[in-house]
Design an enzyme around this catalytic site. Sequence first.
Site, short mmCIF file in Angstrom:
data_model
loop_
_atom_site.label_atom_id
_atom_site.label_comp_id
_atom_site.label_asym_id
_atom_site.label_seq_id
_atom_site.Cartn_x
_atom_site.Cartn_y
_atom_site.Cartn_z
N CYS A 204 20.48 -6.90 -2.46
CA CYS A 204 19.88 -8.69 -2.39
C CYS A 204 21.17 -9.82 -1.91
CB CYS A 204 19.66 -9.24 -3.98
SG CYS A 204 18.70 -10.69 -3.67
N THR B 83 -9.40 9.41 -5.07
CA THR B 83 -8.58 9.11 -6.61
C THR B 83 -8.70 10.03 -7.39
OG1 THR B 83 -7.22 7.23 -7.44
CG2 THR B 83 -9.77 7.04 -7.30
N CYS C 256 15.90 -12.37 -9.71
CA CYS C 256 17.00 -13.37 -8.63
C CYS C 256 15.00 -13.79 -7.61
CB CYS C 256 17.81 -13.68 -7.98
SG CYS C 256 16.96 -13.15 -5.71
N HIS D 255 -0.03 -1.18 -6.54
CA HIS D 255 1.12 -0.63 -6.85
C HIS D 255 1.79 -1.29 -5.68
CE1 HIS D 255 -1.27 2.72 -9.32
NE2 HIS D 255 -1.25 1.71 -9.71
N ASN E 225 -2.77 2.50 -3.64
CA ASN E 225 -1.68 3.16 -1.84
C ASN E 225 -1.13 2.02 -1.67
OD1 ASN E 225 -3.38 5.34 -2.11
ND2 ASN E 225 -4.31 4.79 -1.03
N TYR F 292 12.41 6.80 -0.57
CA TYR F 292 10.97 6.05 -0.16
C TYR F 292 11.57 5.47 1.41
CZ TYR F 292 8.95 4.47 -4.82
OH TYR F 292 8.66 4.61 -5.39
N VAL G 256 -12.62 15.00 -2.17
CA VAL G 256 -12.97 16.67 -1.63
C VAL G 256 -13.29 17.61 -2.76
CG1 VAL G 256 -12.41 15.87 0.62
CG2 VAL G 256 -10.50 16.61 -1.41
N CYS H 3 14.26 -7.67 -4.64
CA CYS H 3 15.62 -7.91 -5.82
C CYS H 3 15.47 -6.82 -6.95
CB CYS H 3 16.26 -9.42 -5.73
SG CYS H 3 17.72 -9.85 -6.75
N ALA I 178 -13.12 11.57 3.45
CA ALA I 178 -13.35 10.23 3.12
C ALA I 178 -13.71 9.83 4.68
CB ALA I 178 -12.27 9.85 2.74
C1 BV8 Z 1 1.79 1.04 -17.17
C2 BV8 Z 1 3.41 3.36 -6.71
C3 BV8 Z 1 2.12 -0.39 -18.57
C4 BV8 Z 1 4.71 3.80 -6.45
C5 BV8 Z 1 2.22 4.37 -8.42
C6 BV8 Z 1 -3.45 5.10 -20.58
C7 BV8 Z 1 -3.46 6.59 -20.62
C8 BV8 Z 1 -2.35 7.81 -20.17
C9 BV8 Z 1 -1.04 7.13 -19.52
C10 BV8 Z 1 -0.99 5.92 -19.49
C11 BV8 Z 1 -1.94 4.99 -20.26
N1 BV8 Z 1 -1.94 3.28 -19.77
C12 BV8 Z 1 -0.26 3.49 -18.41
C13 BV8 Z 1 -0.04 5.05 -19.25
C14 BV8 Z 1 1.11 5.52 -18.23
C15 BV8 Z 1 1.48 5.83 -16.49
C16 BV8 Z 1 -0.52 7.07 -16.37
O1 BV8 Z 1 -0.98 6.75 -16.20
N2 BV8 Z 1 0.76 7.41 -16.45
C17 BV8 Z 1 -0.35 9.36 -15.57
C18 BV8 Z 1 0.61 10.50 -14.89
C19 BV8 Z 1 -0.96 9.85 -16.87
N3 BV8 Z 1 1.04 4.46 -16.09
C20 BV8 Z 1 1.77 3.33 -15.72
O2 BV8 Z 1 2.73 4.16 -15.70
C21 BV8 Z 1 1.39 2.41 -15.19
N4 BV8 Z 1 1.99 0.72 -15.85
O3 BV8 Z 1 0.63 1.55 -17.55
O4 BV8 Z 1 2.42 0.03 -17.66
C22 BV8 Z 1 2.66 0.35 -19.75
C23 BV8 Z 1 3.67 1.47 -19.62
C24 BV8 Z 1 3.66 2.33 -20.76
C25 BV8 Z 1 3.21 2.68 -21.49
C26 BV8 Z 1 1.74 1.98 -21.48
C27 BV8 Z 1 1.43 0.73 -20.62
C28 BV8 Z 1 1.53 2.19 -14.19
C29 BV8 Z 1 1.21 3.73 -12.93
C30 BV8 Z 1 1.76 2.72 -11.18
C31 BV8 Z 1 2.91 4.30 -10.34
N5 BV8 Z 1 2.97 4.01 -9.31
N6 BV8 Z 1 2.23 4.24 -7.71
C32 BV8 Z 1 4.74 5.08 -5.34
O5 BV8 Z 1 4.02 5.29 -4.75
O6 BV8 Z 1 5.76 5.28 -5.51
S1 BV8 Z 1 1.66 5.73 -9.09
C33 BV8 Z 1 0.34 6.32 -7.69
O7 BV8 Z 1 0.66 7.36 -8.01
C34 BV8 Z 1 -0.36 6.38 -6.25
O8 BV8 Z 1 -0.14 4.55 -6.49
C35 BV8 Z 1 -1.79 6.40 -7.28
O9 BV8 Z 1 -1.83 5.52 -8.40
C36 BV8 Z 1 -0.86 7.53 -8.38
C37 BV8 Z 1 -1.81 9.10 -7.86
O10 BV8 Z 1 -3.03 8.70 -7.39
P1 BV8 Z 1 -3.91 8.68 -6.21
O11 BV8 Z 1 -4.01 7.88 -5.56
O12 BV8 Z 1 -5.24 9.23 -6.46
O13 BV8 Z 1 -3.29 10.53 -5.73
P2 BV8 Z 1 -3.47 11.82 -5.80
O14 BV8 Z 1 -2.65 12.79 -5.20
O15 BV8 Z 1 -3.01 11.95 -7.17
O16 BV8 Z 1 -5.08 11.64 -5.45
C38 BV8 Z 1 -5.87 12.39 -4.68
C39 BV8 Z 1 -6.95 12.98 -4.75
O17 BV8 Z 1 -7.72 12.70 -3.22
C40 BV8 Z 1 -7.60 14.27 -4.89
O18 BV8 Z 1 -8.43 13.70 -6.53
C41 BV8 Z 1 -7.91 14.89 -3.75
O19 BV8 Z 1 -8.77 15.49 -4.75
C42 BV8 Z 1 -8.66 14.05 -3.30
N7 BV8 Z 1 -8.60 14.13 -0.83
C43 BV8 Z 1 -7.41 14.57 -0.79
N8 BV8 Z 1 -7.46 14.80 0.54
C44 BV8 Z 1 -9.18 14.06 0.80
C45 BV8 Z 1 -9.26 13.71 -0.83
N9 BV8 Z 1 -10.54 12.48 -1.03
C46 BV8 Z 1 -11.36 12.16 0.21
N10 BV8 Z 1 -10.95 12.71 1.33
C47 BV8 Z 1 -9.49 13.54 2.02
N11 BV8 Z 1 -9.36 13.64 2.69
ZN ZN Z 2 18.79 -10.85 -6.08
#
Ligand code: BV8
Ligand code: ZN
Length: 247
Positions: A153, A193, A133, A121, A104, A69, A219, A129, A236
């Site tokens: 903390c 996304t 807390c 997110h 983001n 991070y 893209v 914490c 974008a």
């Molecule tokens: C949850 C913070 C309850 C941390 C992040 C249903 C179905 C399947 C799986 C699940 C489901 N429900 C829950 C899940 C599990 C999981 C999940 O979705 N897994 C995925 C991998 C299948 N979800 C979770 O765990 C969520 N919690 O649901 O809790 C629960 C729990 C367990 C089980 C059931 C329910 C929490 C999800 C949040 C995780 N935290 N980030 C950190 O950042 O350090 S996610 C993180 O990854 C980002 O925040 C973002 O969300 C994701 C990345 O995706 P994008 O932002 O779209 O980026 P990416 O690189 O993938 O794509 C970029 C795009 O941009 C591409 O398409 C590219 O072509 C395009 N691009 C590139 N350049 C450009 C462009 N477009 C335009 N212009 C450009 N120049």
């Molecule tokens: Zn604390």
Amino acid sequence: MIDAQALGQLAGRLRSARAVAAMTGAGISAESGVPTFRGPDGLWRNYSAMDLATPQAFARDPRLVWQWYRWRQGIIGKAEPNPGHLALARLQSRISGFTLTTQNVDGLHQRAGSAHVIELHGNIWRARCAGGCGFVRDVAGEPLGEPDAVPVCRCGALLRPDVVWFGESLDAARIELAVRAARDCDVFLAVGTSALVHPAAGLPLLAGRAGALVVEINVDETPLTPQAGLVLRGKAAEVLPALELRL
Ligand code: BV8
Ligand code: ZN
């Protein structure tokens, strides 16, 4: 080349829209030098998400997670909002009922002037914490103790980045705001996304089922492309300013 006909069509829909919802992903910050997650320099390429962005990873090795991070804070701290962020901030002031939801954690929308950004997110410039807390601290601009140290903390528990990790639920109030915006909008803009991470990836689908025009600005193809009513294939930071000129 941006599809001028699609651009004109979208501008027309935005002019007559009662409410517009935008949701962004890592792609909108790519042109600010912030690596995307799945792009060629994707953060995950080097580190598996499961190694670093999960509560299990933090329990296993909090130092490694904080190193990662801090590395991202280093990149984001040097980044500037790009014309895509700036155009969205201006659209917010020109279009009534405009909401901005982001996956983001980089805070670049706020630095571009966007208000009331729904950070689904969390934000990398806050720490909270890990012991529960409730203490939350803004860490923008201040080093969090020794570069390699794991910050503690005031209650003695560890501090963790105030972001949502995989397997963790999102903040209920934020997801409620984002769901309402998706359900009530006439136009839903999905910008930079991959539409793979849930529940965020469900928002454009919800908007589509509620009758909104779903627009993909990316893209590349994504799982959302077949469901989109309009696709603007391009960067974008090029498509959004071009759209603004057509408004
Ligand atoms: C949850 C913070 C309850 C941390 C992040 C249903 C179905 C399947 C799986 C699940 C489901 N429900 C829950 C899940 C599990 C999981 C999940 O979705 N897994 C995925 C991998 C299948 N979800 C979770 O765990 C969520 N919690 O649901 O809790 C629960 C729990 C367990 C089980 C059931 C329910 C929490 C999800 C949040 C995780 N935290 N980030 C950190 O950042 O350090 S996610 C993180 O990854 C980002 O925040 C973002 O969300 C994701 C990345 O995706 P994008 O932002 O779209 O980026 P990416 O690189 O993938 O794509 C970029 C795009 O941009 C591409 O398409 C590219 O072509 C395009 N691009 C590139 N350049 C450009 C462009 N477009 C335009 N212009 C450009 N120049
Ligand atoms: Zn604390």
